[in-house]
Write a protein that holds these residues in place. Structure first.
Motif, PDB file in Angstrom:
ATOM      1  N   GLU A 139       0.825  -1.214   0.000  1.00 34.42           N
ATOM      2  CA  GLU A 139       0.000   0.000   0.000  1.00 34.42           C
ATOM      3  C   GLU A 139       0.857   1.261   0.000  1.00 34.42           C
ATOM      4  O   GLU A 139       0.546   2.230  -0.701  1.00 34.42           O
ATOM      5  CB  GLU A 139      -0.932   0.008   1.214  1.00 34.42           C
ATOM      6  N   ALA A 140       1.937   1.257   0.774  1.00 31.70           N
ATOM      7  CA  ALA A 140       2.816   2.432   0.835  1.00 31.70           C
ATOM      8  C   ALA A 140       3.473   2.690  -0.518  1.00 31.70           C
ATOM      9  O   ALA A 140       3.574   3.836  -0.963  1.00 31.70           O
ATOM     10  CB  ALA A 140       3.872   2.239   1.922  1.00 31.70           C
ATOM     11  N   ALA A 141       3.904   1.633  -1.190  1.00 37.62           N
ATOM     12  CA  ALA A 141       4.554   1.792  -2.496  1.00 37.62           C
ATOM     13  C   ALA A 141       3.578   2.305  -3.547  1.00 37.62           C
ATOM     14  O   ALA A 141       3.926   3.177  -4.353  1.00 37.62           O
ATOM     15  CB  ALA A 141       5.183   0.474  -2.940  1.00 37.62           C
ATOM     16  N   THR A 142       2.352   1.790  -3.559  1.00 42.50           N
ATOM     17  CA  THR A 142       1.383   2.289  -4.543  1.00 42.50           C
ATOM     18  C   THR A 142       1.019   3.743  -4.247  1.00 42.50           C
ATOM     19  O   THR A 142       0.836   4.540  -5.172  1.00 42.50           O
ATOM     20  CB  THR A 142       0.112   1.413  -4.610  1.00 42.50           C
ATOM     21  N   THR A 143       0.963   4.092  -2.984  1.00 47.28           N
ATOM     22  CA  THR A 143       0.725   5.495  -2.617  1.00 47.28           C
ATOM     23  C   THR A 143       1.875   6.367  -3.107  1.00 47.28           C
ATOM     24  O   THR A 143       1.655   7.469  -3.626  1.00 47.28           O
ATOM     25  CB  THR A 143       0.557   5.630  -1.090  1.00 47.28           C
ATOM     26  N   ALA A 144       3.097   5.877  -2.969  1.00 44.06           N
ATOM     27  CA  ALA A 144       4.272   6.633  -3.425  1.00 44.06           C
ATOM     28  C   ALA A 144       4.227   6.875  -4.931  1.00 44.06           C
ATOM     29  O   ALA A 144       4.521   7.984  -5.399  1.00 44.06           O
ATOM     30  CB  ALA A 144       5.552   5.890  -3.044  1.00 44.06           C
ATOM     31  N   ILE A 145       3.864   5.861  -5.685  1.00 48.83           N
ATOM     32  CA  ILE A 145       3.762   6.003  -7.144  1.00 48.83           C
ATOM     33  C   ILE A 145       2.710   7.054  -7.496  1.00 48.83           C
ATOM     34  O   ILE A 145       2.946   7.957  -8.303  1.00 48.83           O
ATOM     35  CB  ILE A 145       3.424   4.642  -7.800  1.00 48.83           C
ATOM     36  N   GLU A 146       1.564   6.920  -6.875  1.00 49.04           N
ATOM     37  CA  GLU A 146       0.464   7.847  -7.141  1.00 49.04           C
ATOM     38  C   GLU A 146       0.845   9.283  -6.769  1.00 49.04           C
ATOM     39  O   GLU A 146       0.603  10.228  -7.526  1.00 49.04           O
ATOM     40  CB  GLU A 146      -0.763   7.396  -6.352  1.00 49.04           C
ATOM     41  N   MET A 147       1.449   9.447  -5.607  1.00 49.25           N
ATOM     42  CA  MET A 147       1.826  10.788  -5.153  1.00 49.25           C
ATOM     43  C   MET A 147       2.962  11.378  -5.990  1.00 49.25           C
ATOM     44  O   MET A 147       2.989  12.588  -6.235  1.00 49.25           O
ATOM     45  CB  MET A 147       2.207  10.762  -3.674  1.00 49.25           C
ATOM     46  N   ALA A 148       3.893  10.550  -6.443  1.00 47.19           N
ATOM     47  CA  ALA A 148       4.964  11.049  -7.316  1.00 47.19           C
ATOM     48  C   ALA A 148       4.370  11.602  -8.606  1.00 47.19           C
ATOM     49  O   ALA A 148       4.788  12.661  -9.096  1.00 47.19           O
ATOM     50  CB  ALA A 148       5.971   9.940  -7.610  1.00 47.19           C
ATOM     51  N   ASN A 149       3.384  10.910  -9.143  1.00 51.38           N
ATOM     52  CA  ASN A 149       2.716  11.403 -10.350  1.00 51.38           C
ATOM     53  C   ASN A 149       1.937  12.686 -10.073  1.00 51.38           C
ATOM     54  O   ASN A 149       1.930  13.607 -10.894  1.00 51.38           O
ATOM     55  CB  ASN A 149       1.794  10.328 -10.935  1.00 51.38           C
ATOM     56  N   LEU A 150       1.303  12.753  -8.923  1.00 53.52           N
ATOM     57  CA  LEU A 150       0.565  13.964  -8.564  1.00 53.52           C
ATOM     58  C   LEU A 150       1.513  15.150  -8.404  1.00 53.52           C
ATOM     59  O   LEU A 150       1.245  16.240  -8.924  1.00 53.52           O
ATOM     60  CB  LEU A 150      -0.229  13.743  -7.276  1.00 53.52           C
ATOM     61  N   PHE A 151       2.630  14.952  -7.714  1.00 54.39           N
ATOM     62  CA  PHE A 151       3.611  16.034  -7.545  1.00 54.39           C
ATOM     63  C   PHE A 151       4.130  16.502  -8.899  1.00 54.39           C
ATOM     64  O   PHE A 151       4.319  17.692  -9.125  1.00 54.39           O
ATOM     65  CB  PHE A 151       4.779  15.571  -6.665  1.00 54.39           C
ATOM     66  N   LYS A 152       4.356  15.556  -9.808  1.00 48.44           N
ATOM     67  CA  LYS A 152       4.827  15.905 -11.153  1.00 48.44           C
ATOM     68  C   LYS A 152       3.767  16.726 -11.885  1.00 48.44           C
ATOM     69  O   LYS A 152       4.076  17.708 -12.565  1.00 48.44           O
ATOM     70  CB  LYS A 152       5.159  14.629 -11.931  1.00 48.44           C
ATOM     71  N   GLU A 153       2.519  16.336 -11.729  1.00 45.11           N
ATOM     72  CA  GLU A 153       1.404  17.044 -12.362  1.00 45.11           C
ATOM     73  C   GLU A 153       1.275  18.467 -11.815  1.00 45.11           C
ATOM     74  O   GLU A 153       1.044  19.415 -12.564  1.00 45.11           O
ATOM     75  CB  GLU A 153       0.100  16.265 -12.124  1.00 45.11           C
ATOM     76  N   ILE A 154       1.443  18.607 -10.512  1.00 42.29           N
ATOM     77  CA  ILE A 154       1.344  19.926  -9.882  1.00 42.29           C
ATOM     78  C   ILE A 154       2.493  20.825 -10.343  1.00 42.29           C
ATOM     79  O   ILE A 154       2.322  22.017 -10.546  1.00 42.29           O
ATOM     80  CB  ILE A 154       1.322  19.792  -8.343  1.00 42.29           C
ATOM     81  N   GLY A 155       3.661  20.203 -10.530  1.00 47.55           N
ATOM     82  CA  GLY A 155       4.826  20.953 -11.024  1.00 47.55           C
ATOM     83  C   GLY A 155       5.654  21.582  -9.949  1.00 47.55           C
ATOM     84  O   GLY A 155       5.421  21.647  -8.823  1.00 47.55           O
TER      85      GLY A 155
END
Length: 155
Positions: free
Chosen positions: A139-155
């Motif tokens: 669960e922590a790893a999937t959260t990390a993947i999702e959040m990394a993509n979100l941070f990239k999207e936010i810029g």
């Protein structure tokens, strides 16, 4: 229309750091296995995952801080894994409280995910490390993947 941002669970091209407590290793190794499974299933190459072992959960925040300040290593996200199991003394409260500070040392540059399980018993820890209650490392790893993509999207 209202703008919506959401991170996807697609890890291709991401580099991840997993900081793992060696204390209660019989639990934390299961959490790490779950995290590695999640990375593989979501497209993160094995060579793009760096695992750092620390003595215990107490050392997680200071290691996160050091990794974030590193010029040598740059990551898309950091996952902290550990297992703090209540014993007969107040040590549990001290260690779990310190481990929870991983969020407060984060500087907002990359997501820092808290994958430390805190339990009342060994049985509960085993359940959260891959049996009845799923695998909190996964669960922590999937959260990390999702959040990394979100941070990239936010810029």
């Amino acid at each position: 229309m209202t703008a919506q941002l959401e991170g996807l669970r697609i890890g291709n091209g991401q580099k991840h750091c997993v900081i793992v407590s060696k204390f209660n290793e019989f639990i934390t190794e299961s959490l790490l296995k779950g995290a590695k499974d999640a990375y593989r299933q979501h497209g993160v190459a094995e060579s793009d995952v760096t695992v750092i072992y620390v003595p215990g959960a107490f050392e997680l925040p200071q290691t996160v801080k050091r990794v974030l300040g590193s010029k040598k290593y740059q990551f898309s996200a950091i996952v902290c894994l550990g297992a703090v199991i209540r014993g007969a003394t107040s040590h549990y409260d001290l260690v779990s409280g310190e481990a929870a500070k991983v969020g407060s040392v984060a500087d907002g540059s990359v997501p820092v995910i808290f994958g430390v399980i805190t339990t009342e018993s060994i049985e509960q820890a085993i359940e959260r490390a891959g049996t009845k209650a799923g695998n909190k490392g996964y669960e922590a790893a999937t959260t990390a993947i999702e959040m990394a993509n979100l941070f990239k999207e936010i810029g």
